[in-house]
Motif scaffolding. Structure first.
Motif: not given
Length: 188
Positions: A24, A27-28, A97, A101-102, A164-165
């Motif tokens: 996680v 890769h989230g 957060c 990630r996740g 997030e991106h």
């Protein structure tokens, strides 16, 4: 023999959770359950037995972070300025957060009707912990009537997921959080 099975199950759970935390982080929330099973050297069915849903896995991975945020809400509850205390906590939720990630996905409301099986335990824990912060801010007139902790968590999750991106997600999330707090109109 049952004691051995329980010991094996506990070891499998710990191994799966450790691998899931790493996956996680890398890769989230979309981390592959199959990859987690392969890396933990267990079958997919074993992963699903311990974590029947992706949310259950994300909640387990996020448990320590949620406990830290809940403890922080308790620490801030006695602060003199109730608005600042609430906003400091909420800003920390956003920042946490972004960095973990996740976590935003674990806090997101997925539209499933709350019941003991589908309850979002991460959000429920934060709602309980931050309730006194929000009630005090509302009592002091620092927050609009009708605002709920659920509203605030949803706002934080939305900001985090929307950024997030971004090349600098922490800075962008912080900017949007401050904009949400300040409002769109200049004070006159």
């Amino acid at each position: 023999m049952p004691d051995r099975q329980r010991a094996d199950a506990r070891r499998n759970y710990a191994r799966i959770l450790a691998v899931a935390e790493a996956e996680v982080a890398a890769h989230g929330a979309g981390a592959s359950l199959e990859q987690i099973a392969r890396t933990a050297e267990v079958g997919s069915a074993t992963v699903r037995r311990h974590f029947p849903t992706r949310r259950a896995l994300l909640e387990a991975v996020s448990r320590e972070r949620i406990e830290a945020l809940a403890a922080r809400a308790h620490d801030l509850t006695g602060r003199d300025d109730s608005r600042d205390a609430l906003l400091e906590w909420l800003g920390e939720v956003v920042a946490y957060c972004v960095s973990a990630r996740g976590l935003a996905a674990a806090l997101a409301y997925d539209g499933v009707e709350p019941d003991p099986v589908h309850e979002n335990s991460c959000s429920a824990a934060l709602e309980e912990a931050a309730g006194p912060l929000l009630r005090r801010a509302a009592r002091d007139g620092a927050v609009a009537t009708g605002v709920t902790v659920s509203d605030l968590i949803t706002l934080a999750v939305g900001i985090v997921l929307a950024t997030e991106h971004h090349p600098d997600p922490a800075a962008r999330a912080d900017r949007l959080f401050r904009l949400a707090v300040a409002g769109l109109s200049p004070r006159g």
